[in-house]
Scaffold this motif. Structure first.
Motif, PDB file in Angstrom:
ATOM      1  N   LEU A 587      11.961  -0.457  -4.631  1.00 28.05           N
ATOM      2  CA  LEU A 587      11.436   0.003  -5.915  1.00 28.05           C
ATOM      3  C   LEU A 587      12.521   0.063  -6.984  1.00 28.05           C
ATOM      4  N   TYR A 588      13.750   0.360  -6.595  1.00 30.02           N
ATOM      5  CA  TYR A 588      14.836   0.385  -7.576  1.00 30.02           C
ATOM      6  C   TYR A 588      15.049  -1.006  -8.174  1.00 30.02           C
ATOM      7  N   GLN A 589      15.043  -2.037  -7.309  1.00 33.84           N
ATOM      8  CA  GLN A 589      15.164  -3.402  -7.812  1.00 33.84           C
ATOM      9  C   GLN A 589      13.907  -3.810  -8.582  1.00 33.84           C
ATOM     10  N   TYR A 590      12.763  -3.385  -8.099  1.00 35.31           N
ATOM     11  CA  TYR A 590      11.506  -3.815  -8.710  1.00 35.31           C
ATOM     12  C   TYR A 590      11.326  -3.201 -10.100  1.00 35.31           C
ATOM     13  N   THR A 591      11.613  -1.913 -10.252  1.00 35.64           N
ATOM     14  CA  THR A 591      11.404  -1.240 -11.538  1.00 35.64           C
ATOM     15  C   THR A 591      12.476  -1.551 -12.558  1.00 35.64           C
TER      16      THR A 591
END
Length: 968
Positions: A587-591
């Protein structure tokens, strides 16, 4: 409640008086013993407190007891706060420092025995225990060796620390046990023939006769296989893949690997080979066959060093002749090294040779993976991938082949593009026809082939854990096709481990890849998130989150299906730290991409996701009460005047002899303080004024000033006579350093006297009496007789007369002017002063020093979550880590990027002029969580900076028209 190693504070040296005293005694012991003391040895990057370490080890039973217990030195290191990533190395280093500096001291001081001589203690390594029984007669130092080293040595508890390995088990002929390292059997290295270079005619005839004998042929073959491979060619013996072995002895590795020396370091024996041109007499024309001799297929063996191939002529098939082809000598040659041997055997397409090669390649890639690189062995990657691709023919009617011809026809379904990768590999796999074979029934050929394929993939997986190999394989396009092929195999139990290894390979190479949304490998990894296998999901999430990590390109992670996003959001609800950590990394990479944040808003309920992320800020948190110092501790300046001698104490001291009288006087009137001093002149004058008259009256001589100074400085261990020259003072002072005057003297029992605070003059209330008394009745009688002028009558009682009295005790304000009172009334009033100030009988030296003003502290409740220390600088404060840090970073990405999305514009337009809902998505998502975020900011020091940056983003977006002085 026990304390976990993570809760133990980082080890540091506490330089207390007890520490200094211990180090002084330890230094004296080593100087007397003739050994060298390292006062502050280092364990890793941390300086070791020998006093603290000595007390802890002795409390745990001492050196011998700790050394005899399994992994006890690791536990000692953790309990002492010696945190490190390498527990084995830290444990052995702690044991070594104790052994060199403290072991002999422990034997002498704790056990009251003479320690062994330094030749068998400090001068040798810290192996083993039994120091209390070690003598020159019974001790024989063992040679250092890693062979047959047990777990003790591997853990750092009884030897130089080595890499941790599985526990040894009994040897087994099957390779189906779990493990990677199996001790190979001892091999007899082939010895070349060192006889004369030319054979006599009799010898040639004898060799020909032996070659025709089957027994001789079997002996040659057996000798060769003993030297070069663990099993006879072509024989599997039902063995499983080598990655499931439990080694019988993990320290024994292949002798061929360890003893290999390059060819140029060995002298090569050469001799002339007879040819038709150099020795025409040896080659009569009538003996030459009409057609070239061929190798007998029945006797065909893998190319082995030292082998003698038997050739047959097509014209005379029943006649076997010894072949002298291109072998350097009739007795054999040293052959290639094990690496080249395995590479050639792998590419030979001979099952027995491939079995030998893959068996050794798995071990080599695990044991020497840091030195085994693809760029040093051209063709190794191609050979391993070609072998692994054969898995397709086991399940589908296809034979995958890598084509390196740029002009070849790529329309064939089984041809893979080795130069640019097969972009439609997933579509090709979808068009394959699956073989009809039951999953529960495996044929012998299927099992043997799966073993070789699994070993090939395992070798690839082991090798790509080296970053150089992972970077090399990122440009090798067939590896991506192989991963896609393996991960799309049917859901059979026999390929589960193979799929996990393929995901491991993907996790290692994706940091060096740029994968777009239409890339086959990217689509394959996304599809794994729909699996029900926890290991598959975690590894796939890690592989996706690490795409382009080592490159400048951005990992966009585009086109993730909505159902996958919902699954990831739901996984945050599970009590599974490893799975949550992988989801948060994803999620850190995705957001970090605006378009992805917009997709989150449209695909799921973003309020629920933010709720879970805020909840995870307290993951693993614990409430701790801390005392913060507002005003530090301080000392009241020492008084210069020395109290007068109480009468009863004087009588007791007069009964003593010198120098005991000086010692008692110093103990009663002075106390130890390393920051204070008393001038020698003041001390001598006070002693002289107290004893010169009484000693003269009883006819005893006075001690000399020199003896007085010498004896007074020997009472307390840190006191000594010094010469002090203060800045600005013209003359130097002779002082006794390390002591200070007591505010009240003590008697021989350590009970404190109290001073009479009655003013000697009504006009000067600050001029106090200064006499000291031990008991309240003595003080009361002193005030009535000496200060009020009352006398006892014949019966020993005071007359209760009425007259004017004034109370001048301390700061008393009740009777400041003369008041007409009966004596018993003023006496009762005086008694209240005495009882409130007189010392109780339990006052003594053990109580807190009255001249020390304690620090003012404030108790605060703080919240602690996972932290980590910087190994390069352990003295820095701990930094936030783990799931709480990942959660706040995801929240920060959402707060930063959500205002840039189309969903933000749509929400603002839908709100119109409504002031109650103004603020956009940040207002909608974070308004309800502001109290909790401010609580984390106030109580969690590690997460504070990250939460502060999050609040700055939220505040700017919620109410941009507010100034800095508003409520936020």
């Amino acid at each position: 409640m026990t304390t976990t190693p993570q809760e133990v504070p980082l080890h540091s040296i506490d330089r207390t008086p007890e520490y200094e005293e211990f180090m002084t005694k330890l230094a004296e012991f080593h100087e007397k013993r003739g050994t060298i003391l390292d006062p502050e040895p280092k364990v890793g990057l941390i300086f070791l407190d020998l006093y603290k370490t000595f007390n802890h080890i002795v409390a745990s039973g001492g050196y011998d007891k700790v050394s005899e217990e399994k992994l006890a030195w690791r536990r000692m290191a953790a309990e002492l706060g010696l945190h490190s990533n390498n527990e084995a190395s830290t444990a052995f280093s702690l044991k070594e420092k104790f052994y060199k500096n403290l072991a002999a001291y422990e034997i002498k001081v704790i056990h009251n025995q003479e320690p062994p001589p330094k030749e068998i203690l400090e001068d040798i390594t810290a192996k083993g225990a039994s120091l209390l029984t070690r003598t020159l007669e019974n001790f024989r130092p063992k040679r250092d060796s890693n062979v047959n080293a047990g777990d003790s040595a591997a853990s750092g508890d009884d030897g130089t620390p080595t890499r941790e390995r599985p526990a040894p088990e009994a040897p087994s002929s099957s390779r189906a046990s779990r493990g990677l390292r199996e001790a190979p059997p001892q091999r007899v290295i082939f010895q070349p023939d060192t006889g004369p270079s030319r054979s006599t005619r009799h010898a040639v005839q004898q060799n020909a006769a032996q070659a025709a004998s089957p027994a001789h042929s079997n002996t040659q073959t057996s000798s060769h296989h003993t030297a070069m491979q663990p099993i006879p060619p072509g024989g599997h013996h039902g063995r499983g893949p080598s990655y499931v072995h439990h080694p019988s002895n993990s320290e024994n590795t292949s002798n061929l690997v360890l003893s290999y020396q390059p060819k140029h370091l060995k002298p090569l024996q050469l001799r002339a080979v007879a040819t038709p041109s150099s020795a025409p007499n040896e080659f009569p024309r009538h003996r030459l066959p009409h057609r070239p001799a061929v190798v007998d297929p029945a006797l065909r063996q893998p190319m082995q060093p030292g082998s003698k191939y038997h050739l047959t002529s097509p014209d005379t098939p029943d006649i076997r002749v010894p072949a002298v082809l291109t072998l350097p000598s009739a007795a054999g040659f040293d052959g290639p090294n094990i690496y080249t041997r395995c590479l050639n055997a792998l590419r030979s397409s001979i099952p027995a040779e491939q079995s030998f090669a893959l068996n050794h390649l798995v071990k080599i890639s695990f044991e020497r993976g840091d030195k085994y690189r693809f760029d040093a062995f051209p063709g190794l990657a191609e050979g391993l991938v070609d072998k692994a691709l054969q898995v397709g023919s086991l399940f589908y009617h296809v034979s995958w082949v890598v084509s390196w011809d740029p002009y070849a026809d790529s329309s064939h379904i089984g041809h893979l593009d080795g130069n640019h990768g097969t972009r439609d590999i997933i579509e090709r796999i979808g068009n394959l026809v699956e073989k009809n074979q039951p999953d529960a029934l495996e044929t012998e050929s299927y099992t043997d082939e799966m073993i070789l394929i699994t070993e090939a993939v395992l070798t690839l997986r082991n090798m790509v854990t080296l970053p150089e190999n992972a970077l090399n394989m990122s440009d090798f396009f067939p590896i991506k096709d192989l991963i896609c092929i393996i991960l799309h195999l049917p859901p059979n139990d026999s390929v589960t481990e193979l799929k996990h290894m393929a995901l491991d390979i993907a996790e290692q190479i994706t940091p060096f890849l740029i994968l777009e949304s239409d890339d086959s490998l990217y689509r394959t990894l996304i599809a794994q998130l729909a699996s029900d296998d926890r290991g598959t999901i975690i590894t796939a999430l890690r592989a996706l989150g690490r795409i382009s990590m080592n490159l400048d390109a951005t990992n966009t992670l585009s086109d993730v299906p909505a159902d996958i996003l919902r699954r990831i959001s739901n996984w945050l609800l599970l009590n599974d730290d490893e799975l949550m950590d992988a989801c948060l990394d994803f999620l850190y990479q995705y957001t970090a991409v605006v378009a992805n944040v917009d997709r989150i808003i449209r695909s799921l309920v973003p309020e629920n996701l933010v709720d879970q992320l805020v909840r995870l800020l307290a993951h693993g948190a614990r409430k701790v009460h801390r005392d913060f110092i507002l005003v530090p501790e301080r000392k009241v300046p020492a008084r210069e005047d020395i109290p007068p001698m109480p009468e009863d104490l004087l009588q007791q001291m007069l009964r003593l002899e010198e120098p005991e009288r000086v010692h008692k006087w110093v103990k009663c009137f002075f106390e130890e303080d390393g920051d204070s001093f008393v001038t020698q002149l003041a001390a001598w004058q006070a002693y002289q004024s107290a004893f010169v008259g009484p000693l003269k009256a009883i006819g005893q001589p006075m001690i000399t000033p020199a003896d007085f100074i010498r004896n007074s400085t020997s009472v307390y261990k840190d006191s000594n006579a010094q010469v002090l020259r203060e800045p600005g003072e013209p003359q130097q002072k002779f002082i006794i350093h390390g002591i200070r005057t007591r505010p009240h003297p003590l008697n021989f029992d350590g009970v404190e006297y109290d001073r009479c605070s009655w003013a000697t003059s009504q006009d000067n209330r600050y001029d106090k009496c200064g006499q000291y008394y031990l008991k309240p009745e003595q003080m009361w009688n002193h005030i009535l007789t000496a200060h009020l002028g009352e006398q006892r009558n014949a019966n020993g009682q005071f007359d209760n007369t009425e007259k004017e009295f004034v109370c001048t005790w301390g700061d008393c304000s009740k009777y400041t002017k003369p008041v007409k009172l009966h004596l018993h009334n003023i006496a009762r009033h005086i008694n209240t002063h005495i009882m409130s100030t007189m010392s109780n009988s339990d006052k003594g030296l053990g109580l807190q020093k009255p001249w020390v003003v304690p620090a003012k502290t404030m108790a605060v409740t703080v919240e602690e979550t996972a932290t980590v220390r910087d190994e390069r600088n352990p003295q820095l404060p701990p930094q936030a880590a783990g799931i709480p840090l990942s959660a706040v970073l995801v929240l920060r990405n959402v707060a930063r990027n959500i205002v840039k999305t189309e969903a933000e514009d749509e929400l603002i337009k839908s709100q119109g002029n409504s002031t109650s809902e103004k603020g956009g998505w940040n207002e909608k998502l974070f308004r309800a969580h502001l109290p909790r975020l401010f609580e984390v900011l106030a109580e969690n020091r590690a997460l504070g900076p990250h939460v502060s940056s999050l609040l700055d983003l939220i505040r700017t977006r919620i109410e941009p028209e507010h100034s800095d002085e508003d409520e936020y």
